[in-house]
Design an enzyme around this catalytic site. Structure first.
Site: not given
Length: 291
Positions: A102-103, A106, A179
């Site tokens: 997930h990170e 980004h 988000d």
């Protein structure tokens, strides 16, 4: 009658001047330049800067130093922006893997966008109340105007985490809740405040002036709108968000091997700083520069 005095957030020079006041009782290490600290605190208020000086001094104290370095200010910025580290919050193996992808979703989307704010750090160490990981971008200058393209890039970065999860695991999780709230606000502002939807025209449906009247069909602080107009607004917001999601997904699909490599490195080290990211993503940065 009462008068309200509105004070805008300080610009870079203003932040440096405010910091100069708050560090009078702090011993700064040789080479610490307050204009550099001001450069990494775009958007900070005077109160934020006072807190920053205190947090930087505490960071130096925790490492038993008698001088505050630029690294201490960097740690302080992270604590203010992302919250306190919560190493006591233990994630299981599958959760850690999901957070890592997930990170990195980004980060890779951000790194692929020309003109995007630099990615300062990516971590899977939980912080604050609910953050299981975080990606910090640090603006290099104060910005007062943003184009539609830049706002769409911002939405893409925010959706990069959700896109990576869906691409890699084929399912969705609750990790993107914050988000999604942010991208919805940005997209709705694009349509209702900034007149960025050509079909609805250059009309502001969310003026700054607030109203206390409860009028049917009148949103708080907004203009009267028909059900048809409201439906168009909803459709336009959805189209912006989903279009940006598809673009973020396509970008990550194009660089799937890099996503896997970076996520595994993040799992191994828990935190990747800017120099480490620069080495890992050299090929991606080259692609972005060439566009």
């Amino acid at each position: 009658f009462d008068r309200q005095v509105l004070v805008d957030r300080p610009d870079k020079k203003g932040r440096a001047d405010i910091l100069q006041v708050h560090v009078r009782k702090v011993k700064l290490a040789t080479g610490v330049k307050l204009d550099e600290v001001a450069g990494i605190t775009a958007g900070f208020s005077g109160a934020d800067l006072a807190n920053l000086a205190n947090e930087a001094a505490l960071a130096a104290t925790r490492r038993h130093a008698d001088e505050v370095t630029l690294a201490d200010f960097t740690v302080a910025v992270e604590r203010i922006v992302a919250g306190l580290e919560r190493r006591s919050r233990v994630l299981n193996a599958s959760e850690r893997r999901a957070v890592a992808f997930h990170e990195m979703g980004h980060a890779l989307v951000a790194l692929s966008q020309p003109g995007s704010d630099p990615v300062h750090k990516v971590s899977i160490i939980p912080r604050g109340i609910g953050a299981l990981g975080y990606t910090i971008q640090r603006p290099t200058e104060d910005r007062f105007l943003m184009t539609r393209e830049e706002l769409e890039h911002k939405i893409m970065v925010l959706l990069g985490g959700r896109a990576a999860e869906k691409l890699v695991f084929g399912h969705l999780s609750t990790g993107a809740a914050d988000d999604l709230a942010k991208v919805t606000d940005i997209a709705r502002d694009m349509v209702t405040r900034y007149g960025m939807d050509e079909a609805i025209g250059y009309v502001s449906w969310e003026p700054q002036r607030q109203t206390m009247l409860d009028v049917p069909g009148l949103e708080p602080g907004g203009c009267p709108r028909s059900p048809e107009t409201q439906q168009h607004i909803d459709d336009a917001v959805r189209a912006i968000v989903m279009g940006c999601f598809e673009r973020a997904t396509a970008l990550l699909q194009q660089h799937r091997a890099l996503l896997e490599r970076c996520a595994h490195e993040l799992l191994a080290k828990e935190t990747l700083d800017e120099p480490a990211l620069r080495v890992l993503t050299a090929e991606l940065r080259g692609t972005a520069t060439a566009r």
